[in-house]
Design a protein around this motif. Structure first.
Motif, PDB file in Angstrom:
ATOM      1  N   VAL A  91       0.824  -1.207   0.000  1.00  0.00           N
ATOM      2  CA  VAL A  91       0.000   0.000   0.000  1.00  0.00           C
ATOM      3  C   VAL A  91       0.862   1.263   0.000  1.00  0.00           C
ATOM      4  O   VAL A  91       0.538   2.260  -0.652  1.00  0.00           O
ATOM      5  CB  VAL A  91      -0.949  -0.001   1.223  1.00  0.00           C
ATOM      6  N   ILE A  92       1.989   1.223   0.721  1.00  0.00           N
ATOM      7  CA  ILE A  92       2.886   2.375   0.777  1.00  0.00           C
ATOM      8  C   ILE A  92       3.747   2.462  -0.478  1.00  0.00           C
ATOM      9  O   ILE A  92       4.014   3.557  -1.002  1.00  0.00           O
ATOM     10  CB  ILE A  92       3.779   2.299   2.027  1.00  0.00           C
ATOM     11  N   ALA A  93       4.195   1.316  -0.984  1.00  0.00           N
ATOM     12  CA  ALA A  93       5.149   1.299  -2.093  1.00  0.00           C
ATOM     13  C   ALA A  93       4.542   1.776  -3.403  1.00  0.00           C
ATOM     14  O   ALA A  93       5.230   2.407  -4.217  1.00  0.00           O
ATOM     15  CB  ALA A  93       5.715  -0.107  -2.268  1.00  0.00           C
ATOM     16  N   VAL A  94       3.261   1.482  -3.636  1.00  0.00           N
ATOM     17  CA  VAL A  94       2.648   1.830  -4.925  1.00  0.00           C
ATOM     18  C   VAL A  94       2.698   3.335  -5.183  1.00  0.00           C
ATOM     19  O   VAL A  94       3.229   3.776  -6.214  1.00  0.00           O
ATOM     20  CB  VAL A  94       1.201   1.296  -5.001  1.00  0.00           C
ATOM     21  N   PRO A  95       2.171   4.189  -4.290  1.00  0.00           N
ATOM     22  CA  PRO A  95       2.280   5.632  -4.562  1.00  0.00           C
ATOM     23  C   PRO A  95       3.717   6.144  -4.510  1.00  0.00           C
ATOM     24  O   PRO A  95       4.071   7.081  -5.241  1.00  0.00           O
ATOM     25  CB  PRO A  95       1.419   6.265  -3.456  1.00  0.00           C
ATOM     26  N   ALA A  96       4.558   5.530  -3.656  1.00  0.00           N
ATOM     27  CA  ALA A  96       5.953   5.957  -3.574  1.00  0.00           C
ATOM     28  C   ALA A  96       6.676   5.714  -4.901  1.00  0.00           C
ATOM     29  O   ALA A  96       7.426   6.582  -5.381  1.00  0.00           O
ATOM     30  CB  ALA A  96       6.657   5.212  -2.443  1.00  0.00           C
ATOM     31  N   LEU A  97       6.444   4.554  -5.500  1.00  0.00           N
ATOM     32  CA  LEU A  97       7.075   4.248  -6.787  1.00  0.00           C
ATOM     33  C   LEU A  97       6.552   5.162  -7.894  1.00  0.00           C
ATOM     34  O   LEU A  97       7.322   5.614  -8.749  1.00  0.00           O
ATOM     35  CB  LEU A  97       6.825   2.782  -7.157  1.00  0.00           C
ATOM     36  N   MET A  98       5.255   5.422  -7.869  1.00  0.00           N
ATOM     37  CA  MET A  98       4.697   6.319  -8.893  1.00  0.00           C
ATOM     38  C   MET A  98       5.295   7.724  -8.769  1.00  0.00           C
ATOM     39  O   MET A  98       5.572   8.385  -9.775  1.00  0.00           O
ATOM     40  CB  MET A  98       3.180   6.366  -8.775  1.00  0.00           C
TER      41      MET A  98
END
Length: 220
Positions: free
Chosen positions: A169-176
């Motif tokens: 959940v945290i990684a998805v927006p961080a990667l984007m």
């Protein structure tokens, strides 16, 4: 042999395309239904339920279960869901503030770490609460209604699944943000939900503790 491989490849391509379309639709539904913030917990619960329904009964629709669970779960999940969301945001903002202070010192760094860990724990409980609520309302109120205590126990009982779901959940927006994929920002919510449900279902497939109507979980 070649025809069989072509058929398998074609099936995989169509399946991947179907899953991408599902993520797009769920992102749109969840975002629109969450615009008045008070409806966000029910919107996320309905999104989880829609994916659980799809994975258990893939030949049936998933939009109708979304709105059905949204209507029936709204009164049950709203207050507790908003409390969990608010607490997670508060812990994260406070921890980030402590870390952003020039020369914070050991005490503030320790405080920041504690705040961030508390935020991760709250997010893990929130994910388990929404997942439990989605399965409860999807199964037409079979079993015990969802509670924060039960969600916390589930998070503690499946720590790795909970932590991996939080990480996704945290990684998805961080990667984007890191990759500057602004054109896909509207898909963020759908990808987060899809990843979390996949992770929790894989954990449930090992324990057989989270059936929503099928004899067993299908393989992810």
């Amino acid at each position: 042999m070649s025809a069989s491989l072509d058929s398998t490849l074609t099936d995989k391509i169509f399946r991947a395309g179907d899953e991408i379309i599902r993520i797009v639709i769920l992102s749109f539904l969840c975002t629109i239904m969450s615009l008045p913030i008070v409806t966000a917990p029910a919107a996320f619960t309905a999104s989880f339920a829609s994916l659980h329904h799809h994975f258990t009964e893939p030949r049936r629709g998933y939009v109708q279960p979304y709105f059905s669970v949204f209507r029936r779960s709204f009164g049950s999940v709203t207050v507790r869901g908003l409390l969990l969301m608010g607490a997670a945001v508060l812990f994260a903002v406070t921890g980030a503030y402590y870390l952003g202070v020039p020369d914070p010192g050991r005490v503030r760094i320790a405080g920041a770490v504690i705040q961030l860990l508390a935020g991760v724990g709250t997010l893990a409980v929130m994910i388990q609460f929404i997942d439990g609520a989605s399965r409860y309302w999807l199964s037409h109120d079979v079993g015990d209604p969802p509670s924060l205590v039960a969600a916390a126990r589930t998070a503690l009982g499946s720590p790795w699944a909970s932590l991996v779901a939080v990480a996704a959940v945290i990684a998805v927006p961080a990667l984007m943000y890191w990759l500057a994929l602004w054109q896909f920002v509207l898909l963020t919510v759908g990808i987060q939900i899809y990843a979390a449900v996949r992770i929790l279902r894989r954990a449930a497939a090992g324990t057989r503790d989270a059936d929503v109507g099928a004899d067993s979980w299908p393989e992810p």
